[in-house]
Design an enzyme around this catalytic site. Structure first.
Site, PDB file in Angstrom:
ATOM      1  N   GLU A 157      37.534  34.918  -5.187  1.00  0.00           N
ATOM      2  CA  GLU A 157      38.159  34.708  -3.880  1.00  0.00           C
ATOM      3  C   GLU A 157      37.258  35.206  -2.746  1.00  0.00           C
ATOM      4  OE1 GLU A 157      41.613  36.110  -6.624  1.00  0.00           O
ATOM      5  OE2 GLU A 157      39.440  36.325  -6.525  1.00  0.00           O
ATOM      6  N   CYS A 160      44.087  39.753  -6.856  1.00  0.00           N
ATOM      7  CA  CYS A 160      44.339  41.187  -6.935  1.00  0.00           C
ATOM      8  C   CYS A 160      44.593  41.736  -5.530  1.00  0.00           C
ATOM      9  CB  CYS A 160      43.144  41.898  -7.580  1.00  0.00           C
ATOM     10  SG  CYS A 160      41.669  41.921  -6.530  1.00  0.00           S
ATOM     11  N   CYS A 176      41.575  41.281  -3.084  1.00  0.00           N
ATOM     12  CA  CYS A 176      41.431  39.906  -2.619  1.00  0.00           C
ATOM     13  C   CYS A 176      42.585  39.520  -1.698  1.00  0.00           C
ATOM     14  CB  CYS A 176      41.334  38.965  -3.805  1.00  0.00           C
ATOM     15  SG  CYS A 176      39.792  39.196  -4.738  1.00  0.00           S
TER      16      CYS A 176
END
Length: 165
Positions: A70, A98, A101
């Protein structure tokens, strides 16, 4: 990221043909990550139907803990547009983002995130943490939906970890 990555446990609305197309592109990038010995996660960022950024996991190869797929896609899009803000864009990623990100996605003002497989250990779109869709305390809210090509995304991850055993 564990080998037992689950698929999206909640039924998702039927994905659009555009969502399926772009997730397929993200899956191709996940395969590049796997070929490089990285956890196979790929991401593409799209604006007005056009690809503006792409990336795959590279933390090992780049010696950079922030080099998630990402982040790579956000960086590429920022360079492409000469702007760190990416309003109106959609990020397609093969694994639920996560916390790191998700924070970058919110700060970049990405409008929407579409992910494939859920991450039951670190997911920030509701599996573990609830940052996306961003809660009301943030000044930007990013829409989020999961489960697009979840079987293929999850199998890519499981196959990678099986091969490493």
């Amino acid at each position: 990221m564990a080998e037992d990555t689950q698929l999206n446990p909640e039924p998702a609305p039927s994905p659009s043909p555009e969502d399926i197309h772009w997730m397929g592109e993200a899956l191709k990038l996940a395969e590049q990550a796997a070929a490089a010995g990285e956890v196979p996660v790929g991401a593409v960022l799209v604006l007005n139907g056009a690809l503006i950024g792409a990336g795959w996991n590279r933390p090992i190869g780049a010696s950079d803990p922030s080099a998630h797929a990402e982040i790579q896609a956000l960086r590429a899009a920022g360079q492409h547009l000469s702007n760190y803000r990416l309003p109106g864009s959609t990020l397609y990623v093969t694994l639920e983002p996560c916390v790191m990100c998700a924070g970058a996605i919110i700060h970049a003002r990405v409008e929407r995130v579409v992910y494939g497989a859920t991450d039951p250990k670190a997911g920030a779109c509701g599996s573990v943490f609830h940052l996306l869709p961003a809660d009301g305390r943030f000044n930007h809210r990013t829409a989020c939906s999961g489960g697009v090509l979840a079987d293929a995304c999850g199998e890519t991850l499981r196959a990678f970890f099986r091969a490493r055993r």
